[in-house]
Design a protein around this motif. Structure first.
Motif, PDB file in Angstrom:
ATOM      1  N   PRO A   1     -16.594   5.895   1.846  1.00  0.00           N
ATOM      2  CA  PRO A   1     -15.139   6.590   1.998  1.00  0.00           C
ATOM      3  C   PRO A   1     -14.668   7.596   1.041  1.00  0.00           C
ATOM      4  N   GLU A   2     -13.720   8.527   1.555  1.00  0.00           N
ATOM      5  CA  GLU A   2     -13.278   9.607   0.728  1.00  0.00           C
ATOM      6  C   GLU A   2     -12.190   9.099   0.045  1.00  0.00           C
ATOM      7  N   LYS A   3     -11.809   9.797  -1.093  1.00  0.00           N
ATOM      8  CA  LYS A   3     -10.909   9.383  -2.042  1.00  0.00           C
ATOM      9  C   LYS A   3      -9.465   9.235  -1.237  1.00  0.00           C
ATOM     10  N   ASP A   4      -9.215  10.332  -0.259  1.00  0.00           N
ATOM     11  CA  ASP A   4      -7.841  10.298   0.598  1.00  0.00           C
ATOM     12  C   ASP A   4      -8.031   9.118   1.628  1.00  0.00           C
ATOM     13  N   GLU A   5      -8.848   8.178   1.648  1.00  0.00           N
ATOM     14  CA  GLU A   5      -8.977   7.073   2.477  1.00  0.00           C
ATOM     15  C   GLU A   5      -8.797   5.889   1.847  1.00  0.00           C
ATOM     16  N   PHE A   6      -8.630   5.987   0.472  1.00  0.00           N
ATOM     17  CA  PHE A   6      -8.398   4.675  -0.148  1.00  0.00           C
ATOM     18  C   PHE A   6      -6.758   4.301  -0.194  1.00  0.00           C
ATOM     19  N   PRO A   7      -6.425   3.131  -0.041  1.00  0.00           N
ATOM     20  CA  PRO A   7      -7.263   1.921  -0.429  1.00  0.00           C
ATOM     21  C   PRO A   7      -8.309   1.596   0.749  1.00  0.00           C
ATOM     22  N   VAL A   8      -9.296   0.947   0.786  1.00  0.00           N
ATOM     23  CA  VAL A   8     -10.240   0.695   1.835  1.00  0.00           C
ATOM     24  C   VAL A   8     -10.286  -0.950   1.851  1.00  0.00           C
ATOM     25  N   LEU A   9     -10.571  -1.391   2.933  1.00  0.00           N
ATOM     26  CA  LEU A   9     -11.079  -2.827   3.194  1.00  0.00           C
ATOM     27  C   LEU A   9     -12.537  -2.660   4.163  1.00  0.00           C
ATOM     28  N   ILE A  10     -13.513  -3.192   3.674  1.00  0.00           N
ATOM     29  CA  ILE A  10     -14.705  -2.945   4.538  1.00  0.00           C
ATOM     30  C   ILE A  10     -15.149  -4.378   4.816  1.00  0.00           C
ATOM     31  N   TYR A  11     -15.340  -4.504   6.137  1.00  0.00           N
ATOM     32  CA  TYR A  11     -16.026  -5.778   6.863  1.00  0.00           C
ATOM     33  C   TYR A  11     -17.441  -5.581   6.935  1.00  0.00           C
TER      34      TYR A  11
ATOM     35  N   LEU B   1     -12.970  -4.807  -0.713  1.00  0.00           N
ATOM     36  CA  LEU B   1     -11.657  -4.097  -1.063  1.00  0.00           C
ATOM     37  C   LEU B   1     -11.710  -3.193  -2.152  1.00  0.00           C
ATOM     38  N   ALA B   2     -11.425  -1.907  -2.095  1.00  0.00           N
ATOM     39  CA  ALA B   2     -11.525  -0.829  -3.202  1.00  0.00           C
ATOM     40  C   ALA B   2     -10.141  -0.096  -3.154  1.00  0.00           C
ATOM     41  N   ILE B   3      -9.623   0.715  -4.383  1.00  0.00           N
ATOM     42  CA  ILE B   3      -8.487   1.109  -4.754  1.00  0.00           C
ATOM     43  C   ILE B   3      -8.700   2.145  -5.417  1.00  0.00           C
ATOM     44  N   MET B   4      -8.100   3.330  -5.456  1.00  0.00           N
ATOM     45  CA  MET B   4      -8.292   4.315  -6.745  1.00  0.00           C
ATOM     46  C   MET B   4      -7.114   4.115  -7.557  1.00  0.00           C
ATOM     47  N   GLY B   5      -7.646   3.669  -8.813  1.00  0.00           N
ATOM     48  CA  GLY B   5      -6.316   3.511  -9.783  1.00  0.00           C
ATOM     49  C   GLY B   5      -6.037   4.820 -10.505  1.00  0.00           C
ATOM     50  N   ASP B   6      -4.995   4.786 -11.283  1.00  0.00           N
ATOM     51  CA  ASP B   6      -4.644   6.018 -12.132  1.00  0.00           C
ATOM     52  C   ASP B   6      -5.747   6.428 -13.274  1.00  0.00           C
ATOM     53  N   LYS B   7      -5.840   7.460 -13.417  1.00  0.00           N
ATOM     54  CA  LYS B   7      -6.945   8.084 -14.469  1.00  0.00           C
ATOM     55  C   LYS B   7      -6.384   7.894 -15.675  1.00  0.00           C
TER      56      LYS B   7
ATOM     57  N   CYS C   1       0.843  -1.095   0.122  1.00  0.00           N
ATOM     58  CA  CYS C   1       0.108  -0.030   0.071  1.00  0.00           C
ATOM     59  C   CYS C   1       0.785   1.319   0.199  1.00  0.00           C
ATOM     60  N   GLU C   2       1.777   1.120   0.871  1.00  0.00           N
ATOM     61  CA  GLU C   2       2.934   2.498   0.928  1.00  0.00           C
ATOM     62  C   GLU C   2       3.320   2.706  -0.349  1.00  0.00           C
ATOM     63  N   GLN C   3       3.898   1.572  -1.187  1.00  0.00           N
ATOM     64  CA  GLN C   3       4.636   1.536  -2.432  1.00  0.00           C
ATOM     65  C   GLN C   3       3.680   1.991  -3.568  1.00  0.00           C
ATOM     66  N   ASN C   4       2.347   1.598  -3.617  1.00  0.00           N
ATOM     67  CA  ASN C   4       1.627   1.982  -4.651  1.00  0.00           C
ATOM     68  C   ASN C   4       0.463   2.954  -4.635  1.00  0.00           C
ATOM     69  N   PHE C   5       0.298   3.174  -3.297  1.00  0.00           N
ATOM     70  CA  PHE C   5      -0.679   4.144  -3.023  1.00  0.00           C
ATOM     71  C   PHE C   5      -0.397   5.256  -2.225  1.00  0.00           C
ATOM     72  N   ASN C   6       0.804   5.276  -1.542  1.00  0.00           N
ATOM     73  CA  ASN C   6       1.358   6.245  -0.704  1.00  0.00           C
ATOM     74  C   ASN C   6       0.616   6.481   0.532  1.00  0.00           C
ATOM     75  N   ARG C   7       0.133   5.177   1.207  1.00  0.00           N
ATOM     76  CA  ARG C   7      -0.843   5.550   2.229  1.00  0.00           C
ATOM     77  C   ARG C   7      -0.784   4.208   2.566  1.00  0.00           C
ATOM     78  N   PRO C   8      -1.429   3.987   3.933  1.00  0.00           N
ATOM     79  CA  PRO C   8      -1.676   2.530   4.447  1.00  0.00           C
ATOM     80  C   PRO C   8      -3.197   2.388   3.991  1.00  0.00           C
ATOM     81  N   LEU C   9      -3.592   1.013   4.387  1.00  0.00           N
ATOM     82  CA  LEU C   9      -4.830   0.416   3.869  1.00  0.00           C
ATOM     83  C   LEU C   9      -5.621   0.873   5.175  1.00  0.00           C
ATOM     84  N   THR C  10      -6.856   1.529   4.767  1.00  0.00           N
ATOM     85  CA  THR C  10      -8.083   1.806   5.743  1.00  0.00           C
ATOM     86  C   THR C  10      -8.851   0.868   6.042  1.00  0.00           C
TER      87      THR C  10
END
Length: 163
Positions: free
Chosen positions: A45-55, A77-83, A25-34
């Motif tokens: 979830p807001e864009k700055d919270e991605f990637p997310v894992l919802i139980y 599980l959800a991520i924001m990909g490159d546009k 997550c740090e390497q590919n999204f520059n942030r931890p998994l929420t």
């Protein structure tokens, strides 16, 4: 029988402790998994919270007439990909499709290892499915974990062991 809380907290702590998930997550999204335990569908979830894992809630099939108590646990599980895609030699690649698969596999593997090593469950099934890409650049998928516990007289409980 085991409570939703015990199962959820076991999975949350398992995913949180995974160095592979943290590094990816740090390497590919520059942030931890929420991680979300439940979600407000009115306030996604807001864009700055991605990637997310919802139980999501557990499906339990229990009763005196059942030979086994069946559990089904869903994770989203959800991520924001490159546009913008990468274009090379007439091949257009939207890397989000690869990132969601890799992250889904890492989550599944972390849970598989934890269930195998830190529980007394003999049989379980864990699967990851990609969703159709219909809210670009959002990529999502579902992780489904199923297991059963024999219904016997006496003390037959699922045990989740800590570190």
């Amino acid at each position: 029988m085991i409570s939703n809380i015990e199962i959820t907290e076991f999975f949350v702590s398992t995913v949180k402790a995974s160095n592979e998930i943290k590094e990816y997550c740090e390497q590919n999204f520059n942030r931890p998994l929420t991680q979300f335990i439940g979600v407000d569908i009115e306030k996604a979830p807001e864009k700055d919270e991605f990637p997310v894992l919802i139980y999501e809630p557990i499906i339990k099939q229990i009763g005196n007439a059942e030979e086994e108590f069946d559990y089904e646990f869903h994770l989203r599980l959800a991520i924001m990909g490159d546009k913008k895609p990468k274009v090379e030699d007439n091949v257009v690649r939207y890397d989000g499709i690869y990132h969601i698969e890799k992250l889904g596999n890492l989550v599944c593997e972390a849970i598989r290892k934890a269930v195998s090593c830190k529980s007394n469950l003999d049989a379980y099934d864990i699967n990851f499915y990609h969703d159709e890409i219909n809210v670009f650049p959002l990529y999502s998928g579902a992780i489904i974990l199923r297991f059963s516990v024999p219904h016997v007289i006496g003390d037959n409980q699922i045990i989740f062991k800590g570190e």
